[in-house]
Structures are given as C-alpha cells and as structure tokens.
Design a protein around this motif. Structure first.
Motif, PDB file in Angstrom:
ATOM      1  N   SER B  67      18.605  49.063   5.749  1.00  0.00           N
ATOM      2  CA  SER B  67      19.624  48.472   6.624  1.00  0.00           C
ATOM      3  C   SER B  67      20.381  49.528   7.420  1.00  0.00           C
ATOM      4  O   SER B  67      20.980  49.223   8.447  1.00  0.00           O
ATOM      5  N   THR B  70      19.995  49.714  11.188  1.00  0.00           N
ATOM      6  CA  THR B  70      20.694  48.834  12.134  1.00  0.00           C
ATOM      7  C   THR B  70      22.103  49.324  12.457  1.00  0.00           C
ATOM      8  O   THR B  70      22.707  48.859  13.416  1.00  0.00           O
ATOM      9  N   VAL B  74      24.599  48.197  15.533  1.00  0.00           N
ATOM     10  CA  VAL B  74      25.656  47.224  15.254  1.00  0.00           C
ATOM     11  C   VAL B  74      26.940  47.659  15.956  1.00  0.00           C
ATOM     12  O   VAL B  74      27.599  46.855  16.626  1.00  0.00           O
ATOM     13  N   PHE B 160      15.759  42.752  19.056  1.00  0.00           N
ATOM     14  CA  PHE B 160      16.640  41.660  18.636  1.00  0.00           C
ATOM     15  C   PHE B 160      18.048  42.158  18.384  1.00  0.00           C
ATOM     16  O   PHE B 160      18.308  43.350  18.410  1.00  0.00           O
ATOM     17  N   LYS B 161      18.951  41.217  18.152  1.00  0.00           N
ATOM     18  CA  LYS B 161      20.349  41.563  17.880  1.00  0.00           C
ATOM     19  C   LYS B 161      20.450  42.278  16.542  1.00  0.00           C
ATOM     20  O   LYS B 161      19.960  41.779  15.524  1.00  0.00           O
ATOM     21  N   SER B 162      21.124  43.420  16.539  1.00  0.00           N
ATOM     22  CA  SER B 162      21.167  44.241  15.335  1.00  0.00           C
ATOM     23  C   SER B 162      21.988  43.590  14.220  1.00  0.00           C
ATOM     24  O   SER B 162      21.678  43.775  13.037  1.00  0.00           O
ATOM     25  N   GLN B 163      23.034  42.853  14.590  1.00  0.00           N
ATOM     26  CA  GLN B 163      23.869  42.194  13.572  1.00  0.00           C
ATOM     27  C   GLN B 163      23.016  41.221  12.760  1.00  0.00           C
ATOM     28  O   GLN B 163      23.084  41.176  11.537  1.00  0.00           O
ATOM     29  N   THR B 164      22.172  40.464  13.455  1.00  0.00           N
ATOM     30  CA  THR B 164      21.297  39.495  12.777  1.00  0.00           C
ATOM     31  C   THR B 164      20.325  40.212  11.864  1.00  0.00           C
ATOM     32  O   THR B 164      20.106  39.810  10.715  1.00  0.00           O
ATOM     33  N   LEU B 165      19.757  41.301  12.370  1.00  0.00           N
ATOM     34  CA  LEU B 165      18.802  42.063  11.558  1.00  0.00           C
ATOM     35  C   LEU B 165      19.464  42.625  10.305  1.00  0.00           C
ATOM     36  O   LEU B 165      18.856  42.659   9.229  1.00  0.00           O
ATOM     37  N   TYR B 167      21.928  41.345   8.607  1.00  0.00           N
ATOM     38  CA  TYR B 167      22.059  40.274   7.615  1.00  0.00           C
ATOM     39  C   TYR B 167      20.712  39.947   6.974  1.00  0.00           C
ATOM     40  O   TYR B 167      20.617  39.731   5.773  1.00  0.00           O
ATOM     41  N   VAL B 168      19.666  39.921   7.800  1.00  0.00           N
ATOM     42  CA  VAL B 168      18.332  39.599   7.276  1.00  0.00           C
ATOM     43  C   VAL B 168      17.899  40.642   6.246  1.00  0.00           C
ATOM     44  O   VAL B 168      17.444  40.321   5.155  1.00  0.00           O
TER      45      VAL B 168
END
Lengths: 329, 237
Positions: B67, B70, B74, B160-165, B167-168
């Motif tokens: 993580s 990211t 972020v 893609f959006k880093s915030q989403t990544l 969380y994933v």
C-alpha cells in the motif's frame, strides 16, 4: 519573431498589418535581446470541440507580456502547453532557445510559476513547502526565500490550508522567485485578490524585471492589472490569436465611438469591429484609420475615446448580431 | 540520476505530509505487534503460536508495504498538488523511475524488518534457543510476492484513483490474507499435502527456484515500469 506582425485574426481570415514604425520597434527589440519565449504555430484540440489554433508569438527577455482574453479563450491551456503539462497537437515552443519537450528539465529549472490556486499539499507547513521544493533547484536560495517570507508576512509554522488566497499567491511567488527563475509565468494570479494585494504583486514584478535579465508572462482577465505594467500584449479569443505586439500599439489601434441609438447608421456598422447597444445608445469599437472617415454633423454628435484593454476585449467578443462588418476585414 | 533523486525528495515530502510518525508506525508495526501478541498468547505451545502469528503478520505486513505504493499519489491528488509534477524540473519518465526506486527501497526495508521480527518474537517469549534458522524460504517468497504485487499496484496508480487503490490494497488485501489463513487452518491436511508436492516436484532445486523467482520478478517489474511510463506520459495535467 523575425518581422513585426500584428495579427488581427478572426474566425476565417487573417489580416496582417505591418507598419514601418512598428517593424522598427519590435525588430530592434528582438535583435538586441534574446527571446525568453518563442511560440510557433501551436495548436491543441480537445474532444469537447475546443481548439487552440495556430498561436504564434515571441516574448523578448526582460519584458512583461500580458496574455489576455475572455474566460475560456485558451490562456490557461496555452500556459499548460508551455509547461508541457498537456500535449500539443501542432507547433513548437522554445524557452531561452531550448525546446520545451526535448529539454524539459533544463527549461523548467529556469521557470517560476504561479497558478490561480495553490499546488502545495494542504497539510504542509510553509517550512515543509521549502523542504519539498528546495531540492528541485540547484539555484535555490534559502536566505532569499526567508527574506520573501518576512516581506510577505508568511509564518513558517502555518499550514497551507490556513493561508488566505492572497497569502497562498505570495507563497507560490516566494517559491518562484527564490531559485533565480529567468521566466516567471503567472496564470490568473490576481483573481480573488483585493486591489492592495494586486498592486503589491505588480510592484514585485517590476522589481523582478528591473535588471533586464528576467521576464514575465502574465495571464489575466483583470486587464486593469496590465494597463500600467505590461510592455507587450498577446490577446487570444475563442482559441485564436487576435493580436500580439506592444501594448501601446494595441491600444492605439482602436477607438470607441459612443452615441445615441439614432446615430448608429449603416456606415458605422460597416466599419465597427463590435457594437454594444444599450437602452440609450451604443458603444462601437473601430480601427483608428476608420475614425478619420467620420465627418460633418454626425461627428459632432458622436464621442470618440481611446479604447481600454477591457473595451477592446468586450467589443471584440460581442454576440454575432452585434458584430460589425469591420470584424471581417 | 540527479532528477530521479529530486523526484524522490518531493514524493518523500508527500509521504511524510502527516508526519514521520506514520512511516515509522508502518515500519515498526509488525515487530511491535509480534512482540505484544507473543507475550499475550504464549503459553504451553509458544513456538507453534509464534510460527502461526509470524506467518499471519508477515502476510498483513506484505499488504501494508504494497500500500506504500499509493501514498505519494494519495497526497498528490489532494487539491492541485498534481500540478507540482508539471512544474518541477523532472521529466515524467524520471518521476516514474523515482517511484520504482522507492518500490525497491521499501522492499529492502520490508524484508529486513520481517527477518528481524522472527528472532525478536522468540527473544520476547524467552525461547531464543528454540528459534532455529531464519525462515529464508518464506522471506524469499514474501519478497517475490511484494515485488510482483507492488509493481502491479504502482502501474494501477497511474490509471486509477489512488485513494480507491489504497482501500482495496489495505482492506481487501488484508481480508484475503485473513481468509487464506482461515482456510489453511480449516484444510490444514490438504494444504500440507499440496505444499509437500510442490516442494518435491516444483521447487525441489533451491537454485532453480531462486533464479526463476528473480527472472519472473524482474520481468513483471520491467513490464510494470514501461506501462507506467506510457500511461503517465500520455496523461494530461
């Protein structure tokens, strides 16, 4: 620019005007000083349909150029093209003789940039901002940055999100000025600022170019900032270059004719670049050589005044119905 | 090289936006958790508990280090900080290279902290004599998994959006690790049979396994880097 050309470009035709006096003025400047910025035939097309077409202008070193135009004209797009933040579809851009794409790192070492909104992380302190940027430039001057912070009243412990709009602009300016950038690019830095802050900024810009080694490209739609400050104007509207050259020549090329609605006859409409009608009368923008054609009784009823930058922009962007036929010459 | 380091300095400033404590917390979380849980859970079957805890926490730690990829994005996505990437005198290619340099750097930190946590747990439990050798095979497998997963996530950050990544990776990834452990405990006999077969038929030669792992990781890393550069160079700021 190899010759002094002023482009009055509208949608379909270009009119190239050369005057002996103008040619001598700009050629003299261009021969005597190197070019800080050279934009040649630059174009950009978006899927939305907006196009920036065939933009060409030069900015000699040591001067201030105002990049003007209404909202959505393409000024910010042009600045982002210069910074290679968006890809251009046509043309070339050189900064101090270096290609802005092939020599991107060397070009950006010489640039200082101020945007209309902060590009720092909100939770950074002013001190952290310096930590983040000083490693980017071999010419970073810590003492000078500290001097600017004191001059602007910026507290190193304050977070970026705690700073007002004016303070944020000053922080970006302090960063831009603290690594001896030779070309300062400002994109709408004064929007949202009060008149005192704007005056302060213009004073700083004048100090910046005093030594003749530094150059400023200043994009704004608040043209009153440029009335006293700019040496050159590049005017863009609807994605096209309308004019580029000395500011005084830009202003001297037009006059505003004011009168009652009854005075707006066919001959005035023929010659006007743009007309604004209101309840009691009209304002018509005309080229200065067309003013000489106003004669006799009609002339005594009309008021002919010098045009301000705002008036030129306003009257060259009227709706189609108010566009005079002089706009298509 | 100079401009890669410049880019890394800006990314470091981003990653430490909330303070150095967060990075320190990430790095020290596994050793501290391991020590605390060992003290709490140890009893008659201390060695078994340590081994189980170590594998589980190592899996979670793996997702946490992945993580990290990211983090710069972020903060970059906050406000208009992405514009800074367009202003700084670092080409886009070198900006990407800087982040891959961090991928390798964090990989070293990950392996070192995971390796040191092993003897720490036994020392805390007062069972240092029962430790035996460091689990080199497991450490190598963790490093391989880190490089592959981090390389994939880093490329996805440019798309893609880093915030989403984030969380994933953190939640879904940790969830997968937990599920994996639960299933492994539930079907322990079958898992041991499969591991035994793999050990004797696929990974029987340590050297071939090692070389194969390095080659696959290098290919994934190189492919990820080239794709990241391609995605980022086409991006409009």
């Amino acid at each position: 620019m190899t010759s002094a050309t002023y482009f009055f470009a509208e949608m379909h035709t270009e009119v190239m005007m050369t005057g002996e006096r103008q040619t001598m003025a700009l050629d003299t400047i261009a021969d005597a000083t190197p070019l800080a910025l050279s934009v040649n035939g630059v174009g950009k097309r978006y899927d939305t349909g907006f196009r920036l077409d065939d933009i060409t202008f030069d900015l000699p070193a040591g001067y201030i150029m105002g990049l003007i135009g209404p909202n959505g004209a393409g000024k910010s797009t042009l600045i982002r093209l210069i910074l290679n933040m968006v890809r251009r579809d046509a043309g070339s851009i050189e900064v101090f003789g270096l290609d802005n794409i092939k020599d991107e790192e060397r070009v950006k070492e010489q640039l200082g940039v101020v945007f209309d909104s902060s590009y720092f992380v909100d939770v950074w302190t002013v001190n952290k901002v310096e930590h983040a940027v000083r490693g980017l430039y071999s010419t970073w001057n810590h003492r000078l940055f500290g001097d600017y912070l004191r001059r602007f009243g910026l507290d190193r412990r304050k977070k970026v999100k705690e700073l007002s709009r004016g303070m944020l602009m000053k922080l970006m300016l302090a960063v831009a000025l603290s690594h001896d950038a030779r070309l300062l690019i400002l994109d709408e830095p004064t929007s949202g600022l009060d008149v005192l802050a704007r005056d302060e900024l213009m004073d700083i810009l004048h100090e910046y170019i005093e030594d003749g080694e530094h150059t400023v490209l200043f994009s704004t739609h608040i043209t009153s900032d440029l009335e006293n400050a700019a040496d050159f104007i590049t005017y863009i509207t609807r994605g096209r270059l309308y004019f580029t050259g000395p500011k005084d020549e830009f202003l001297d090329a037009f006059r505003v004719v004011k009168g009652g609605l009854g005075d707006l006859d066919e001959s005035l409409r023929e010659r006007a670049v743009g007309i604004h009608r209101y309840e009691t009368g009209f304002d018509a923008l005309q080229r200065v050589e067309d003013i000489r054609d106003l004669r006799g009784a009609r002339q005594s009823r009309l008021l002919v005044e010098p045009a301000s930058i705002d008036e030129i922009i306003r009257l060259t962007n009227v709706k189609d119905g108010d566009k005079g036929k002089g706009n298509t010459r | 090289m100079n401009s890669v380091i410049r880019s890394m300095r800006v990314d470091w400033a981003r990653m430490t936006s909330a303070g150095y404590g967060m990075i320190a917390g990430y790095v020290l979380s596994m050793p501290i958790l391991m020590a605390v849980l060992t003290l709490v859970l140890s009893g008659d079957d201390t060695v078994a508990v340590i081994l189980w805890l170590y594998k589980y926490l190592a899996g979670l730690n793996l997702m946490m280090y992945v993580s990290f990829m990211t983090f710069p994005s972020v903060y970059q996505d906050m406000g208009n900080n992405a514009d800074m990437n367009g202003l700084m005198p670092v080409s886009r290619r070198n900006q990407v290279l800087g982040r891959y340099a961090y991928l390798l750097l964090f990989g070293v930190v990950f392996v070192v902290t995971t390796a040191l946590t092993y003897p720490l747990a036994f020392a805390v439990a007062g069972r240092l004599g029962s430790m035996g050798a460091l689990p080199w095979g497991m450490l190598a497998a963790l490093l391989f998994a880190y490089v592959v997963l981090a390389a994939i996530v880093l490329t996805l950050v440019y798309r893609f959006k880093s915030q989403t990544l984030l969380y994933v990776v953190v939640f879904a990834g940790s969830g997968l690790v937990l599920c994996g452990f639960v299933l492994a405990a539930r079907f322990s006999e079958q898992v041991q049979m499969v591991m035994g077969w793999l050990g004797s038929h696929v990974f029987s030669s340590v050297w071939i396994t090692g070389v194969l792992g390095v080659v696959i990781a290098a290919v994934v890393l190189a492919g990820s880097y080239l794709l990241s550069v391609r995605l980022y160079e086409r991006k409009e700021m």
